[in-house]
Design an enzyme around this catalytic site. Structure first.
Site, mmCIF file in Angstrom:
data_model
loop_
_atom_site.group_PDB
_atom_site.id
_atom_site.type_symbol
_atom_site.label_atom_id
_atom_site.label_comp_id
_atom_site.label_asym_id
_atom_site.label_seq_id
_atom_site.Cartn_x
_atom_site.Cartn_y
_atom_site.Cartn_z
ATOM 1 N N ASP A 1 -1.407 -0.370 5.958
ATOM 2 C CA ASP A 1 -1.594 0.505 7.505
ATOM 3 C C ASP A 1 -3.215 0.649 7.866
ATOM 4 O O ASP A 1 -3.487 1.016 8.852
ATOM 5 C CB ASP A 1 -0.969 1.985 7.061
ATOM 6 C CG ASP A 1 -2.095 2.854 6.341
ATOM 7 O OD1 ASP A 1 -2.461 3.868 6.886
ATOM 8 O OD2 ASP A 1 -2.149 2.480 5.174
ATOM 9 N N ASP B 1 0.809 -1.099 -0.113
ATOM 10 C CA ASP B 1 0.191 -0.054 0.095
ATOM 11 C C ASP B 1 0.893 1.278 -0.112
ATOM 12 O O ASP B 1 2.073 1.201 0.517
ATOM 13 C CB ASP B 1 -0.841 -0.108 1.325
ATOM 14 C CG ASP B 1 -1.656 1.485 1.582
ATOM 15 O OD1 ASP B 1 -2.421 1.750 0.493
ATOM 16 O OD2 ASP B 1 -1.417 1.992 2.416
ATOM 17 N N ASP C 1 -0.112 5.104 0.660
ATOM 18 C CA ASP C 1 -0.350 5.979 1.691
ATOM 19 C C ASP C 1 -0.416 5.575 3.147
ATOM 20 O O ASP C 1 -1.193 4.747 3.402
ATOM 21 C CB ASP C 1 -1.773 6.778 1.271
ATOM 22 C CG ASP C 1 -1.528 7.421 -0.122
ATOM 23 O OD1 ASP C 1 -0.805 8.269 -0.143
ATOM 24 O OD2 ASP C 1 -2.523 6.854 -0.803
#
Length: 236
Positions: free
Chosen positions: A171, A12, A14
């Site tokens: 995240d 991922d 961001d």
């Protein structure tokens, strides 16, 4: 030959590779302010971490009663975000080390993100990560964003890897759910510590509750070696 066998790693972007959430918050705050919503806070922003910009704006249209067309809101927000991202986006140091470590072993790498293709390209180029991360997938390119598995499955397809051989770094809870739905292992590094108990994170093979403060390139690599069935040390 790598001890990781046929493993491929999908990142991922961001909040995982780079700390871009402050820029997304500011871009979204400015868009909302332009349409009369002036009390949008960081705590409000945290509710949308891990959800694509397009889907976030669709939720905002309903929540805040925005009259502007969704495509206009998206264009405005993306423009603001790109300007901020190009000015300053910080890579997490241990993540950079991890990318370099895996690339040095020839492990196939990809980025799968809810950001626009333009944002992904701008961030990877501006941070120097583009040298190693040449395969990218945006949620704009698939039918459904996270928590649907589409972006991760498309990343695996572009890498020529089986989903079962892929490991995702995420995240946010929607991303962890997407990795699980794709049949991929997951290293979860919660951006919002208070969300570490989200059931989606319980599906991760490795959950670092302290987020980036607990993540190290060597620790993640050692976990990959231990959890890869074909690796010599997987059963030791």
């Amino acid at each position: 030959m790598s001890t990781l066998g046929g493993t491929a790693v999908i990142f991922d972007l961001d909040g995982t590779l780079v700390d871009s959430e402050p820029n997304y918050f500011e871009a979204g705050r400015r868009t909302l302010a332009e349409h009369g919503v002036t009390d949008f806070t960081w705590a409000d922003h945290e509710r949308y971490v891990g959800i694509s910009t397009l889907e976030t704006l669709a939720l905002w249209k309903e929540r805040y009663g925005l009259d502007a067309p969704l495509d206009a809101l998206l264009a405005d927000t993306n423009s603001r975000y790109l300007a901020l991202a190009r000015a300053a986006t910080r890579v997490y140091p241990e993540m950079r080390k991890f990318v370099e470590l895996l690339a040095g072993e020839g492990i196939p790498l990809a980025v799968a993100s809810g950001s626009s293709p333009e944002a992904i390209e701008a961030i990877l180029a501006g941070t120097g990560l583009a040298e190693w991360l040449t395969t990218t997938v945006s949620a704009d390119e698939v039918a459904h964003g996270k928590p649907a598995p589409d972006v991760f499955l498309e990343a695996a397809r572009r890498l020529g890897a089986s989903p079962a051989d892929c490991v995702v770094l995420e995240d946010a809870a929607p991303g962890a759910a997407a990795a699980h739905a794709a049949g991929m292992r997951c290293i979860a590094i919660p951006y919002v510590a208070a969300q570490a108990d989200d059931p989606a994170f319980a599906t991760a093979g490795l959950l670092l509750r302290g987020g980036q403060t607990e993540f190290t390139a060597r620790g993640a690599y050692d976990w990959l070696v231990r959890s890869t069935p074909s690796s010599p040390s997987a059963d030791t």
